[in-house]
Design a protein around this motif. Structure first.
Motif, mmCIF file in Angstrom:
data_model
loop_
_atom_site.group_PDB
_atom_site.id
_atom_site.type_symbol
_atom_site.label_atom_id
_atom_site.label_comp_id
_atom_site.label_asym_id
_atom_site.label_seq_id
_atom_site.Cartn_x
_atom_site.Cartn_y
_atom_site.Cartn_z
ATOM 1 N N GLY A 214 -8.153 10.706 -11.715
ATOM 2 C CA GLY A 214 -6.669 11.524 -11.105
ATOM 3 C C GLY A 214 -6.644 11.118 -10.002
ATOM 4 O O GLY A 214 -5.350 11.573 -9.269
ATOM 5 N N ILE A 215 -7.353 9.987 -8.625
ATOM 6 C CA ILE A 215 -6.826 9.531 -7.978
ATOM 7 C C ILE A 215 -5.754 8.497 -8.506
ATOM 8 O O ILE A 215 -4.651 8.312 -7.948
ATOM 9 N N GLY A 216 -6.229 7.642 -9.629
ATOM 10 C CA GLY A 216 -5.087 6.778 -10.798
ATOM 11 C C GLY A 216 -3.791 7.061 -10.874
ATOM 12 O O GLY A 216 -2.455 6.912 -10.764
ATOM 13 N N GLN A 217 -4.237 8.329 -11.339
ATOM 14 C CA GLN A 217 -2.498 9.321 -12.315
ATOM 15 C C GLN A 217 -1.681 8.853 -11.043
ATOM 16 O O GLN A 217 0.272 9.329 -10.730
ATOM 17 N N ARG A 218 -2.204 10.068 -9.886
ATOM 18 C CA ARG A 218 -1.563 10.568 -8.196
ATOM 19 C C ARG A 218 -0.315 9.510 -8.011
ATOM 20 O O ARG A 218 0.322 9.484 -7.403
ATOM 21 N N GLN B 31 -10.130 4.584 1.569
ATOM 22 C CA GLN B 31 -9.983 3.490 0.798
ATOM 23 C C GLN B 31 -9.747 2.523 -0.656
ATOM 24 O O GLN B 31 -9.633 1.595 -1.138
ATOM 25 N N LEU B 32 -11.124 3.769 -1.526
ATOM 26 C CA LEU B 32 -11.028 3.903 -2.438
ATOM 27 C C LEU B 32 -9.604 3.480 -3.718
ATOM 28 O O LEU B 32 -8.981 3.162 -4.397
ATOM 29 N N ALA B 33 -8.469 4.700 -2.816
ATOM 30 C CA ALA B 33 -7.478 4.256 -3.401
ATOM 31 C C ALA B 33 -6.689 3.403 -3.000
ATOM 32 O O ALA B 33 -5.934 3.068 -3.786
ATOM 33 N N SER B 34 -7.047 2.720 -1.682
ATOM 34 C CA SER B 34 -5.797 1.706 -2.124
ATOM 35 C C SER B 34 -6.582 0.028 -2.271
ATOM 36 O O SER B 34 -5.875 -0.677 -3.219
ATOM 37 N N ASP C 51 1.915 -9.899 -2.056
ATOM 38 C CA ASP C 51 2.345 -8.644 -2.947
ATOM 39 C C ASP C 51 2.149 -7.561 -3.486
ATOM 40 O O ASP C 51 2.537 -6.510 -3.520
ATOM 41 N N ALA C 52 1.009 -7.455 -4.069
ATOM 42 C CA ALA C 52 0.279 -6.997 -4.744
ATOM 43 C C ALA C 52 -0.343 -5.668 -3.188
ATOM 44 O O ALA C 52 -0.680 -4.030 -3.247
ATOM 45 N N ASP C 53 -0.069 -6.545 -2.360
ATOM 46 C CA ASP C 53 -0.723 -5.716 -1.156
ATOM 47 C C ASP C 53 0.290 -4.730 -0.370
ATOM 48 O O ASP C 53 0.088 -3.605 -0.360
ATOM 49 N N VAL C 54 1.453 -5.344 -0.852
ATOM 50 C CA VAL C 54 2.873 -4.733 0.255
ATOM 51 C C VAL C 54 3.083 -3.702 -0.872
ATOM 52 O O VAL C 54 2.790 -2.270 -0.231
ATOM 53 N N ARG C 55 3.213 -4.007 -2.456
ATOM 54 C CA ARG C 55 3.072 -2.783 -3.350
ATOM 55 C C ARG C 55 2.076 -1.241 -3.314
ATOM 56 O O ARG C 55 2.512 -0.194 -3.560
ATOM 57 N N GLY C 56 1.177 -2.031 -2.728
ATOM 58 C CA GLY C 56 -0.070 -1.437 -3.404
ATOM 59 C C GLY C 56 0.359 -0.001 -2.037
ATOM 60 O O GLY C 56 0.083 1.536 -1.643
ATOM 61 N N LEU C 57 0.347 -0.782 0.018
ATOM 62 C CA LEU C 57 0.410 0.091 0.140
ATOM 63 C C LEU C 57 1.875 1.070 0.534
ATOM 64 O O LEU C 57 1.508 1.899 0.895
ATOM 65 N N LYS C 58 2.839 0.514 0.083
ATOM 66 C CA LYS C 58 4.006 1.600 -0.240
ATOM 67 C C LYS C 58 3.181 2.869 -1.181
ATOM 68 O O LYS C 58 3.987 4.034 -0.823
ATOM 69 N N THR C 59 2.980 2.145 -2.256
ATOM 70 C CA THR C 59 2.195 3.365 -3.090
ATOM 71 C C THR C 59 1.552 4.639 -2.310
ATOM 72 O O THR C 59 1.342 5.508 -2.467
ATOM 73 N N LEU C 60 0.411 3.605 -1.814
ATOM 74 C CA LEU C 60 -0.464 4.315 -1.141
ATOM 75 C C LEU C 60 0.478 5.187 0.404
ATOM 76 O O LEU C 60 -0.225 6.538 0.195
ATOM 77 N N LYS C 61 1.261 4.766 0.698
ATOM 78 C CA LYS C 61 1.899 5.576 1.278
ATOM 79 C C LYS C 61 2.776 7.125 0.897
ATOM 80 O O LYS C 61 2.908 7.961 1.463
ATOM 81 N N ARG C 62 3.468 6.335 0.124
ATOM 82 C CA ARG C 62 4.003 7.442 -0.954
ATOM 83 C C ARG C 62 3.374 8.455 -1.656
ATOM 84 O O ARG C 62 3.409 9.758 -1.564
ATOM 85 N N THR C 63 1.867 8.048 -1.877
ATOM 86 C CA THR C 63 1.722 9.106 -2.408
ATOM 87 C C THR C 63 0.719 10.568 -0.735
ATOM 88 O O THR C 63 -0.039 11.219 -2.030
ATOM 89 N N GLY C 64 0.564 10.004 -0.174
ATOM 90 C CA GLY C 64 0.315 10.534 1.174
ATOM 91 C C GLY C 64 -1.407 10.351 1.694
ATOM 92 O O GLY C 64 -1.371 10.902 2.064
ATOM 93 N N GLU D 117 1.241 6.366 12.200
ATOM 94 C CA GLU D 117 0.852 6.512 11.188
ATOM 95 C C GLU D 117 0.016 6.370 10.385
ATOM 96 O O GLU D 117 -0.760 5.950 9.367
ATOM 97 N N ALA D 118 -1.177 4.555 10.609
ATOM 98 C CA ALA D 118 -2.108 4.671 10.196
ATOM 99 C C ALA D 118 -2.666 5.624 9.433
ATOM 100 O O ALA D 118 -3.646 5.135 8.450
ATOM 101 N N ASN D 119 -3.755 6.787 10.621
ATOM 102 C CA ASN D 119 -4.264 7.808 9.852
ATOM 103 C C ASN D 119 -3.760 8.943 9.663
ATOM 104 O O ASN D 119 -3.913 9.273 9.807
ATOM 105 N N ARG D 120 -2.327 8.940 9.431
ATOM 106 C CA ARG D 120 -1.245 10.127 8.588
ATOM 107 C C ARG D 120 -1.621 9.948 7.597
ATOM 108 O O ARG D 120 -1.127 9.518 6.792
ATOM 109 N N GLY D 121 -1.909 11.075 7.315
ATOM 110 C CA GLY D 121 -2.553 10.853 5.639
ATOM 111 C C GLY D 121 -4.017 11.494 5.341
ATOM 112 O O GLY D 121 -5.195 12.125 6.009
ATOM 113 N N SER D 122 -4.567 11.642 4.589
ATOM 114 C CA SER D 122 -5.259 12.720 3.630
ATOM 115 C C SER D 122 -5.930 11.366 3.051
ATOM 116 O O SER D 122 -6.040 10.205 3.259
#
Length: 281
Positions: free
Chosen positions: A89-93, A140-143, A201-214, A259-264
């Motif tokens: 569920g986390i991964g698909q989001r 943290q896990l989602a990251s 590159d994976a860090d940058v992409r992952g961080l953007k995905t993390l933010k976009r997912t909320g 924005e650091a702690n903004r989100g779920s």
């Protein structure tokens, strides 16, 4: 005189015209080798892949074959349906908000207490139970999952395979036996770390995905800091990811204080309570 001239012209002109028409038909007709793929002409023939221009479909098929080898060999999956649903569920989001949302992603839990995670081409992501237990919260896990999705988004495994093939003397022009590609893919997934450049590159992409997912972006930095400060040697997850302190600093530059702690995903107690029934953390 004119009559004889016309007769002579007809004698060579019409045969020549017929010859030209026949040549046009031959040239304009698709050749068998072009119209029918070689593997259809030879049933059971080994498929060869052109890694200079591998398609998404080929990548997905190859990823599936690599995954089959992994789960039937060196990787032991964790057979807990509830935990697998939670991780999926986390991964698909995250995947829906990634750079390659159209891939059919597969998220699997590996029964291994070592802190590790990895991915292979075609949308396959593997998370160790040790990583799930080590995370303080869902962000943290989602990251970690987002980072591995970032490798898929950057096609890093394909780049690594090209480099491995070239090192073995296989040029991109010749193509490669798909069975050989699967063997290399398994080795890359289990034993070879990504380059420093690919990790950034994976860090940058992952961080953007993390933010976009909320999810709160501080989760990514928090997990890396936690592992670096845990003592008892470098965790497996970081030992295959060079320059961690530099990566932390680079991530912090991309996360504003507002924005650091903004989100779920930052509720530690809720997360630990949820995974306790799955894993003895």
């Amino acid at each position: 005189m004119k009559f004889h001239l016309r007769t002579k012209v007809r004698r060579w002109f019409y045969p020549l015209l017929s010859l030209l028409v026949m040549w046009g038909v031959i040239v304009g007709t698709p050749q068998i080798s072009q119209a029918i793929p070689l593997r259809q002409l030879l049933p059971g023939a080994v498929q060869f892949l052109q890694f200079s221009s591998i398609s998404d479909k080929q990548e997905i098929q190859l990823g599936g074959q690599i995954n089959k080898q992994l789960v039937n060999g060196d990787v032991r999956l964790y057979r807990n349906s509830e935990l697998n649903r939670y991780i999926n569920g986390i991964g698909q989001r995250l995947a829906r908000k990634s750079d390659r949302p159209n891939l059919d992603y597969t998220f699997q839990v590996v029964d291994d207490s070592a802190i590790n995670a990895f991915a292979t081409m075609g949308g396959y992501v593997y998370i160790h139970t040790g990583t799930i237990a080590a995370a303080d919260n869902e962000a943290q896990l989602a990251s970690v999952i987002a980072h591995e999705i970032g490798h898929i988004g950057g096609r890093h495994s394909i780049k690594q395979m090209k480099q491995a093939l070239l090192a073995q003397g296989v040029t991109q022009i010749l193509g490669v036996d798909s069975n050989k590609a699967v063997q290399i893919g398994v080795e890359l997934a289990l034993k070879r770390p990504h380059s420093r450049r690919d990790e950034y590159d994976a860090d940058v992409r992952g961080l953007k995905t993390l933010k976009r997912t909320g999810y709160a972006p501080s989760g990514m930095v928090g997990f890396m800091k936690k592992l670096l400060n845990s003592g008892g040697g470098t965790p497996t997850f970081l030992s295959t990811h060079p320059g961690t302190q530099d990566r932390i600093e680079a991530l912090q530059e991309n996360i504003s204080s507002t924005e650091a702690n903004r989100g779920s995903g930052l509720d530690n107690a809720a997360y630990k309570s949820r995974i306790r029934s799955f894993i003895n953390s």
